[in-house]
Design a protein around this motif. Structure first.
Motif, PDB file in Angstrom:
ATOM      1  N   LEU A  20       0.799  -1.220   0.000  1.00 32.33           N
ATOM      2  CA  LEU A  20       0.000   0.000   0.000  1.00 32.33           C
ATOM      3  C   LEU A  20       0.834   1.274   0.000  1.00 32.33           C
ATOM      4  N   GLY A  21       1.995   1.199   0.539  1.00 34.56           N
ATOM      5  CA  GLY A  21       2.849   2.380   0.614  1.00 34.56           C
ATOM      6  C   GLY A  21       2.568   3.157   1.891  1.00 34.56           C
ATOM      7  N   PRO A  22       3.520   4.016   2.280  1.00 37.99           N
ATOM      8  CA  PRO A  22       3.381   4.744   3.536  1.00 37.99           C
ATOM      9  C   PRO A  22       2.247   5.778   3.524  1.00 37.99           C
ATOM     10  N   LYS A  23       1.853   6.293   2.352  1.00 37.42           N
ATOM     11  CA  LYS A  23       0.792   7.301   2.294  1.00 37.42           C
ATOM     12  C   LYS A  23      -0.605   6.682   2.469  1.00 37.42           C
ATOM     13  N   ASN A  24      -0.825   5.534   1.874  1.00 38.03           N
ATOM     14  CA  ASN A  24      -2.162   4.912   1.902  1.00 38.03           C
ATOM     15  C   ASN A  24      -2.379   3.954   3.077  1.00 38.03           C
ATOM     16  N   LEU A  25      -1.331   3.578   3.772  1.00 40.82           N
ATOM     17  CA  LEU A  25      -1.459   2.622   4.874  1.00 40.82           C
ATOM     18  C   LEU A  25      -2.349   3.148   6.018  1.00 40.82           C
ATOM     19  N   PRO A  26      -2.201   4.404   6.475  1.00 41.42           N
ATOM     20  CA  PRO A  26      -3.080   4.887   7.544  1.00 41.42           C
ATOM     21  C   PRO A  26      -4.565   4.904   7.131  1.00 41.42           C
ATOM     22  N   LYS A  27      -4.825   5.299   5.898  1.00 41.50           N
ATOM     23  CA  LYS A  27      -6.200   5.321   5.416  1.00 41.50           C
ATOM     24  C   LYS A  27      -6.782   3.906   5.362  1.00 41.50           C
ATOM     25  N   ALA A  28      -6.002   2.940   4.905  1.00 41.13           N
ATOM     26  CA  ALA A  28      -6.448   1.549   4.834  1.00 41.13           C
ATOM     27  C   ALA A  28      -6.672   0.978   6.242  1.00 41.13           C
ATOM     28  N   ALA A  29      -5.782   1.319   7.172  1.00 42.60           N
ATOM     29  CA  ALA A  29      -5.925   0.841   8.547  1.00 42.60           C
ATOM     30  C   ALA A  29      -7.192   1.430   9.185  1.00 42.60           C
ATOM     31  N   ARG A  30      -7.453   2.728   8.931  1.00 43.91           N
ATOM     32  CA  ARG A  30      -8.646   3.367   9.458  1.00 43.91           C
ATOM     33  C   ARG A  30      -9.913   2.708   8.899  1.00 43.91           C
ATOM     34  N   THR A  31      -9.920   2.450   7.605  1.00 43.75           N
ATOM     35  CA  THR A  31     -11.063   1.803   6.965  1.00 43.75           C
ATOM     36  C   THR A  31     -11.263   0.393   7.507  1.00 43.75           C
ATOM     37  N   LEU A  32     -10.168  -0.338   7.683  1.00 44.26           N
ATOM     38  CA  LEU A  32     -10.236  -1.686   8.237  1.00 44.26           C
ATOM     39  C   LEU A  32     -10.755  -1.657   9.675  1.00 44.26           C
ATOM     40  N   GLY A  33     -10.309  -0.699  10.473  1.00 42.02           N
ATOM     41  CA  GLY A  33     -10.770  -0.561  11.856  1.00 42.02           C
ATOM     42  C   GLY A  33     -12.261  -0.253  11.928  1.00 42.02           C
ATOM     43  N   LYS A  34     -12.727   0.661  11.058  1.00 41.55           N
ATOM     44  CA  LYS A  34     -14.156   0.982  11.035  1.00 41.55           C
ATOM     45  C   LYS A  34     -14.980  -0.225  10.612  1.00 41.55           C
ATOM     46  N   GLY A  35     -14.488  -0.982   9.638  1.00 47.29           N
ATOM     47  CA  GLY A  35     -15.194  -2.191   9.192  1.00 47.29           C
ATOM     48  C   GLY A  35     -15.292  -3.237  10.290  1.00 47.29           C
ATOM     49  N   LEU A  36     -14.187  -3.439  11.016  1.00 44.50           N
ATOM     50  CA  LEU A  36     -14.199  -4.399  12.121  1.00 44.50           C
ATOM     51  C   LEU A  36     -15.127  -3.947  13.239  1.00 44.50           C
ATOM     52  N   ALA A  37     -15.150  -2.635  13.540  1.00 40.17           N
ATOM     53  CA  ALA A  37     -16.035  -2.112  14.582  1.00 40.17           C
ATOM     54  C   ALA A  37     -17.499  -2.326  14.187  1.00 40.17           C
ATOM     55  N   GLU A  38     -17.831  -2.072  12.928  1.00 39.37           N
ATOM     56  CA  GLU A  38     -19.201  -2.288  12.458  1.00 39.37           C
ATOM     57  C   GLU A  38     -19.571  -3.767  12.518  1.00 39.37           C
ATOM     58  N   PHE A  39     -18.626  -4.620  12.142  1.00 40.98           N
ATOM     59  CA  PHE A  39     -18.865  -6.062  12.209  1.00 40.98           C
ATOM     60  C   PHE A  39     -19.144  -6.501  13.653  1.00 40.98           C
ATOM     61  N   ARG A  40     -18.372  -5.997  14.595  1.00 42.78           N
ATOM     62  CA  ARG A  40     -18.588  -6.332  15.999  1.00 42.78           C
ATOM     63  C   ARG A  40     -19.943  -5.841  16.485  1.00 42.78           C
ATOM     64  N   ARG A  41     -20.305  -4.618  16.091  1.00 45.86           N
ATOM     65  CA  ARG A  41     -21.586  -4.055  16.493  1.00 45.86           C
ATOM     66  C   ARG A  41     -22.752  -4.911  15.968  1.00 45.86           C
ATOM     67  N   VAL A  42     -22.660  -5.284  14.702  1.00 47.21           N
ATOM     68  CA  VAL A  42     -23.729  -6.086  14.097  1.00 47.21           C
ATOM     69  C   VAL A  42     -23.786  -7.472  14.736  1.00 47.21           C
ATOM     70  N   SER A  43     -22.636  -8.083  14.981  1.00 51.01           N
ATOM     71  CA  SER A  43     -22.634  -9.417  15.573  1.00 51.01           C
ATOM     72  C   SER A  43     -23.155  -9.382  17.011  1.00 51.01           C
ATOM     73  N   THR A  44     -22.835  -8.328  17.762  1.00 54.23           N
ATOM     74  CA  THR A  44     -23.352  -8.185  19.124  1.00 54.23           C
ATOM     75  C   THR A  44     -24.864  -7.998  19.108  1.00 54.23           C
ATOM     76  N   ASP A  45     -25.360  -7.179  18.186  1.00 59.43           N
ATOM     77  CA  ASP A  45     -26.799  -6.964  18.070  1.00 59.43           C
ATOM     78  C   ASP A  45     -27.515  -8.261  17.693  1.00 59.43           C
ATOM     79  N   PHE A  46     -26.931  -9.010  16.770  1.00 59.65           N
ATOM     80  CA  PHE A  46     -27.512 -10.298  16.360  1.00 59.65           C
ATOM     81  C   PHE A  46     -27.549 -11.265  17.543  1.00 59.65           C
ATOM     82  N   GLN A  47     -26.470 -11.309  18.292  1.00 58.90           N
ATOM     83  CA  GLN A  47     -26.395 -12.197  19.448  1.00 58.90           C
ATOM     84  C   GLN A  47     -27.432 -11.816  20.510  1.00 58.90           C
TER      85      GLN A  47
END
Length: 126
Positions: A20-47
């Motif tokens: 990804l390179g040093p410029k795009n890595l923080p943006k990708a990490a932020r997007t990945l973190g938001k996706g994981l947080a949403e996944f956790r929220r949805v899985s907790t709600d489902f549970q």
């Protein structure tokens, strides 16, 4: 977390930095973190939803068992009474309570007041 050790995580981060390179890595990490947080929220709600449904089902089972223990079968006393009445006279309508007419209430209140007044006069004369 996913069975990934520290060395595996370090290798993944180095490969991501190279790809990804040093410029795009923080943006990708932020997007990945938001996706994981949403996944956790949805899985907790489902549970929670599944647990609530299971609890409601168990509550209904306990309620039916208690009703069966109390009344001997699945019918409530009101259903039994209606069934007995229908066995005696299937054409009969259930008893319906009718509210008293307001004029009747006024008449009864007036009659009671008159009776009280007569009683008071009799006490005064005696």
């Amino acid at each position: 977390m996913f069975g990934i050790g520290t060395t595996e995580l370090l290798v993944i981060l180095v490969v991501a930095l190279i790809v990804l390179g040093p410029k795009n890595l923080p943006k990708a990490a932020r997007t990945l973190g938001k996706g994981l947080a949403e996944f956790r929220r949805v899985s907790t709600d489902f549970q929670r939803t599944i647990n609530t449904e299971v609890e409601l089902e168990e509550h209904e089972k306990r309620k039916q068992e208690a009703r069966k223990d109390l009344y001997g079968d699945d019918e409530t006393p009101a259903k039994k009474k209606t069934a007995k009445a229908e066995q005696r006279d299937p054409e009969a309508k259930p008893d319906i309570a009718v509210a008293p007419d307001s004029e009747q209430q006024d008449t009864a209140a007036t009659a009671q007041a008159d009776a009280d007044a007569v009683t008071d006069k009799q006490k005064v004369k005696a």
